[in-house]
Design a protein around this motif. Sequence first.
Motif, PDB file in Angstrom:
ATOM      1  N   GLN A  72      47.714 -25.618   0.232  1.00 14.15           N
ATOM      2  CA  GLN A  72      47.354 -24.209   0.410  1.00 14.15           C
ATOM      3  C   GLN A  72      47.149 -23.882   1.884  1.00 14.15           C
ATOM      4  OE1 GLN A  72      43.947 -23.336  -2.101  1.00 14.15           O
ATOM      5  NE2 GLN A  72      44.803 -24.531  -3.785  1.00 14.15           N
ATOM      6  N   ALA A  73      46.528 -24.815   2.602  1.00  9.27           N
ATOM      7  CA  ALA A  73      46.293 -24.594   4.026  1.00  9.27           C
ATOM      8  C   ALA A  73      47.607 -24.527   4.795  1.00  9.27           C
ATOM      9  CB  ALA A  73      45.404 -25.701   4.581  1.00  9.27           C
ATOM     10  N   MET A  74      48.552 -25.380   4.453  1.00  8.69           N
ATOM     11  CA  MET A  74      49.837 -25.389   5.148  1.00  8.69           C
ATOM     12  C   MET A  74      50.631 -24.121   4.856  1.00  8.69           C
ATOM     13  SD  MET A  74      50.912 -29.403   4.664  1.00  8.69           S
ATOM     14  CE  MET A  74      52.494 -29.184   5.491  1.00  8.69           C
ATOM     15  N   ALA A  75      50.420 -23.552   3.673  1.00  8.53           N
ATOM     16  CA  ALA A  75      51.136 -22.326   3.306  1.00  8.53           C
ATOM     17  C   ALA A  75      50.577 -21.101   4.032  1.00  8.53           C
ATOM     18  CB  ALA A  75      51.068 -22.119   1.799  1.00  8.53           C
ATOM     19  N   ASP A  76      49.318 -21.175   4.447  1.00  3.34           N
ATOM     20  CA  ASP A  76      48.682 -20.036   5.120  1.00  3.34           C
ATOM     21  C   ASP A  76      47.695 -20.560   6.165  1.00  3.34           C
ATOM     22  OD1 ASP A  76      47.773 -17.537   5.843  1.00  3.34           O
ATOM     23  OD2 ASP A  76      46.528 -17.258   4.052  1.00  3.34           O
ATOM     24  N   PRO A  77      48.202 -21.214   7.209  1.00  5.08           N
ATOM     25  CA  PRO A  77      47.312 -21.899   8.155  1.00  5.08           C
ATOM     26  C   PRO A  77      46.350 -20.983   8.896  1.00  5.08           C
ATOM     27  CG  PRO A  77      49.568 -21.826   8.987  1.00  5.08           C
ATOM     28  CD  PRO A  77      49.620 -21.376   7.574  1.00  5.08           C
ATOM     29  N   LEU A  78      46.714 -19.737   9.115  1.00  6.77           N
ATOM     30  CA  LEU A  78      45.860 -18.837   9.889  1.00  6.77           C
ATOM     31  C   LEU A  78      44.887 -18.045   9.012  1.00  6.77           C
ATOM     32  CD1 LEU A  78      48.388 -17.448  12.549  1.00  6.77           C
ATOM     33  CD2 LEU A  78      46.770 -19.344  12.764  1.00  6.77           C
ATOM     34  N   GLY A  79      45.218 -17.883   7.731  1.00  3.22           N
ATOM     35  CA  GLY A  79      44.360 -17.071   6.879  1.00  3.22           C
ATOM     36  C   GLY A  79      43.600 -17.821   5.808  1.00  3.22           C
ATOM     37  N   PHE A  80      43.925 -19.113   5.645  1.00  2.00           N
ATOM     38  CA  PHE A  80      43.374 -19.914   4.560  1.00  2.00           C
ATOM     39  C   PHE A  80      41.838 -19.927   4.562  1.00  2.00           C
ATOM     40  CE2 PHE A  80      42.268 -24.378   3.147  1.00  2.00           C
ATOM     41  CZ  PHE A  80      42.461 -24.152   1.804  1.00  2.00           C
ATOM     42  N   VAL A  81      41.248 -20.215   5.700  1.00  8.44           N
ATOM     43  CA  VAL A  81      39.788 -20.341   5.787  1.00  8.44           C
ATOM     44  C   VAL A  81      39.106 -18.989   5.618  1.00  8.44           C
ATOM     45  CG1 VAL A  81      37.869 -20.988   7.280  1.00  8.44           C
ATOM     46  CG2 VAL A  81      39.911 -22.418   7.190  1.00  8.44           C
ATOM     47  N   ASP A  82      39.621 -17.975   6.293  1.00  2.00           N
ATOM     48  CA  ASP A  82      39.005 -16.648   6.205  1.00  2.00           C
ATOM     49  C   ASP A  82      39.063 -16.098   4.783  1.00  2.00           C
ATOM     50  OD1 ASP A  82      38.331 -16.685   8.832  1.00  2.00           O
ATOM     51  OD2 ASP A  82      39.892 -15.311   9.509  1.00  2.00           O
ATOM     52  N   LYS A  83      40.152 -16.368   4.077  1.00  2.60           N
ATOM     53  CA  LYS A  83      40.261 -15.896   2.696  1.00  2.60           C
ATOM     54  C   LYS A  83      39.213 -16.575   1.809  1.00  2.60           C
ATOM     55  CE  LYS A  83      45.150 -14.600   2.731  1.00  2.60           C
ATOM     56  NZ  LYS A  83      46.524 -14.947   2.258  1.00  2.60           N
ATOM     57  N   GLY A  84      38.958 -17.846   2.079  1.00  4.13           N
ATOM     58  CA  GLY A  84      37.936 -18.548   1.324  1.00  4.13           C
ATOM     59  C   GLY A  84      36.559 -17.953   1.549  1.00  4.13           C
ATOM     60  N   ALA A  85      36.251 -17.643   2.817  1.00 10.39           N
ATOM     61  CA  ALA A  85      34.954 -17.032   3.142  1.00 10.39           C
ATOM     62  C   ALA A  85      34.825 -15.659   2.506  1.00 10.39           C
ATOM     63  CB  ALA A  85      34.789 -16.939   4.655  1.00 10.39           C
ATOM     64  N   ALA A  86      35.906 -14.884   2.541  1.00  8.39           N
ATOM     65  CA  ALA A  86      35.874 -13.531   1.978  1.00  8.39           C
ATOM     66  C   ALA A  86      35.667 -13.569   0.467  1.00  8.39           C
ATOM     67  CB  ALA A  86      37.166 -12.797   2.319  1.00  8.39           C
ATOM     68  N   ALA A  87      36.306 -14.512  -0.196  1.00 10.08           N
ATOM     69  CA  ALA A  87      36.158 -14.618  -1.647  1.00 10.08           C
ATOM     70  C   ALA A  87      34.717 -14.956  -2.018  1.00 10.08           C
ATOM     71  CB  ALA A  87      37.110 -15.680  -2.194  1.00 10.08           C
ATOM     72  N   GLU A  88      34.106 -15.850  -1.267  1.00 11.44           N
ATOM     73  CA  GLU A  88      32.715 -16.202  -1.547  1.00 11.44           C
ATOM     74  C   GLU A  88      31.780 -15.034  -1.225  1.00 11.44           C
ATOM     75  OE1 GLU A  88      32.026 -18.734  -3.167  1.00 11.44           O
ATOM     76  OE2 GLU A  88      33.781 -20.004  -2.903  1.00 11.44           O
ATOM     77  N   ALA A  89      32.062 -14.319  -0.137  1.00  9.02           N
ATOM     78  CA  ALA A  89      31.211 -13.208   0.285  1.00  9.02           C
ATOM     79  C   ALA A  89      31.203 -12.072  -0.723  1.00  9.02           C
ATOM     80  CB  ALA A  89      31.668 -12.683   1.647  1.00  9.02           C
ATOM     81  N   ALA A  90      32.239 -11.994  -1.541  1.00 11.30           N
ATOM     82  CA  ALA A  90      32.338 -10.909  -2.534  1.00 11.30           C
ATOM     83  C   ALA A  90      31.448 -11.161  -3.752  1.00 11.30           C
ATOM     84  CB  ALA A  90      33.786 -10.743  -2.974  1.00 11.30           C
ATOM     85  N   ARG A  91      30.887 -12.339  -3.876  1.00 15.04           N
ATOM     86  CA  ARG A  91      30.044 -12.659  -5.018  1.00 15.04           C
ATOM     87  C   ARG A  91      28.656 -12.036  -4.857  1.00 15.04           C
ATOM     88  NH1 ARG A  91      30.444 -19.095  -5.339  1.00 15.04           N
ATOM     89  NH2 ARG A  91      29.181 -18.750  -7.219  1.00 15.04           N
ATOM     90  N   PRO A  92      27.921 -11.853  -5.938  1.00 20.92           N
ATOM     91  CA  PRO A  92      26.531 -11.380  -5.826  1.00 20.92           C
ATOM     92  C   PRO A  92      25.732 -12.348  -4.952  1.00 20.92           C
ATOM     93  CG  PRO A  92      27.283 -11.262  -8.101  1.00 20.92           C
ATOM     94  CD  PRO A  92      28.339 -12.015  -7.337  1.00 20.92           C
ATOM     95  N   PRO A  93      24.908 -11.843  -4.040  1.00 21.21           N
ATOM     96  CA  PRO A  93      24.178 -12.721  -3.112  1.00 21.21           C
ATOM     97  C   PRO A  93      23.377 -13.826  -3.784  1.00 21.21           C
ATOM     98  CG  PRO A  93      24.018 -10.462  -2.373  1.00 21.21           C
ATOM     99  CD  PRO A  93      24.699 -10.420  -3.707  1.00 21.21           C
ATOM    100  N   ALA A  94      22.697 -13.517  -4.883  1.00 27.26           N
ATOM    101  CA  ALA A  94      21.888 -14.539  -5.550  1.00 27.26           C
ATOM    102  C   ALA A  94      22.764 -15.679  -6.066  1.00 27.26           C
ATOM    103  CB  ALA A  94      21.101 -13.914  -6.707  1.00 27.26           C
ATOM    104  N   GLU A  95      23.940 -15.339  -6.567  1.00 26.80           N
ATOM    105  CA  GLU A  95      24.881 -16.345  -7.073  1.00 26.80           C
ATOM    106  C   GLU A  95      25.434 -17.178  -5.928  1.00 26.80           C
ATOM    107  OE1 GLU A  95      29.341 -15.960  -8.770  1.00 26.80           O
ATOM    108  OE2 GLU A  95      27.817 -14.917  -9.969  1.00 26.80           O
ATOM    109  N   LEU A  96      25.779 -16.508  -4.840  1.00 26.65           N
ATOM    110  CA  LEU A  96      26.298 -17.191  -3.651  1.00 26.65           C
ATOM    111  C   LEU A  96      25.271 -18.181  -3.108  1.00 26.65           C
ATOM    112  CD1 LEU A  96      28.228 -17.545  -1.216  1.00 26.65           C
ATOM    113  CD2 LEU A  96      27.251 -15.448  -0.258  1.00 26.65           C
ATOM    114  N   LEU A  97      24.033 -17.741  -2.985  1.00 28.45           N
ATOM    115  CA  LEU A  97      22.986 -18.597  -2.435  1.00 28.45           C
ATOM    116  C   LEU A  97      22.713 -19.791  -3.337  1.00 28.45           C
ATOM    117  CD1 LEU A  97      20.874 -19.110  -0.265  1.00 28.45           C
ATOM    118  CD2 LEU A  97      19.324 -17.561  -1.480  1.00 28.45           C
ATOM    119  N   ALA A  98      22.658 -19.569  -4.636  1.00 24.04           N
ATOM    120  CA  ALA A  98      22.416 -20.670  -5.571  1.00 24.04           C
ATOM    121  C   ALA A  98      23.536 -21.699  -5.516  1.00 24.04           C
ATOM    122  CB  ALA A  98      22.270 -20.119  -6.989  1.00 24.04           C
ATOM    123  N   ASP A  99      24.780 -21.231  -5.405  1.00 33.22           N
ATOM    124  CA  ASP A  99      25.925 -22.142  -5.336  1.00 33.22           C
ATOM    125  C   ASP A  99      25.894 -22.948  -4.045  1.00 33.22           C
ATOM    126  OD1 ASP A  99      28.288 -23.453  -5.797  1.00 33.22           O
ATOM    127  OD2 ASP A  99      29.508 -21.657  -6.057  1.00 33.22           O
TER     128      ASP A  99
END
Length: 265
Positions: A72-99
Amino acid sequence: MSAVAEVVADLTAESDALDDLVAGLKPAQWATPTPAAGWTIAHQIGHLLWTDRVSHIAITDPDVGFQELMGQAMADPLGFVDKGAAAEAARPPAELLADWRETRAKLAGALCAVPAGTKLPWFGPPMSATSMATARMMETWAHGLDVADALGVHLEPTDRIRNVAHIGVRTRDFAYTVNGKQAPDEPFRYELKSPAGDDEWTWGPDDATNVVRGSAYDFCQLVTQRRHPADLDITTVGDDAAEWVTIAQCFAGPPGGGREPSTDK
């Protein structure tokens, strides 16, 4: 205590300090912008969660799970990490913090259980468990600075930042490489004052012609690109050291954009 256990203990303490900053935030406050362009507090914690999870996979499932992530990283080397952060940031804060709490605890245990001499796969060169723990410590500390800045608070530095300073020294040549430059052949000397000011941390030969001196706290902000060099208590001897300060970078990826100089002078 083993070397990896010592670093993991520092990582745990640093994670707990950041947890204390965000645990009492109201849901709306998680959307507060941080100094990292486009990243909110939720993005900062989301990125730490994502990377802790990926690190755990590298330890526990290196041949299948981590290799899938590499694809996945090789397929999108410049956006892979940021997309992961954005997906996590979209979760409810309490769920994000617990995870994040659960995942970082699992990672700490897995790191301490890695057999001595084992090299763990990563997106760059394979690394030891101690090196992976040090990298997680560095990133957790750096993201903690961004969160603290967003909230308008100051986090007192501790001797745990010696881990950050160490990785900053070790990645000297990496900073040249990602900027398309040739690293100097001769090593530098680093002389840094501990946060309490009662100790000096040193790396490199005593007779080096290029020297970096100053506050360890400011040096750590330099190599994580959390402050502009002009705003830091860092001095140099030698042309190579002076150039390196302008490109210093201890985190993976392309050259960082750094931060603008302070206007409060």
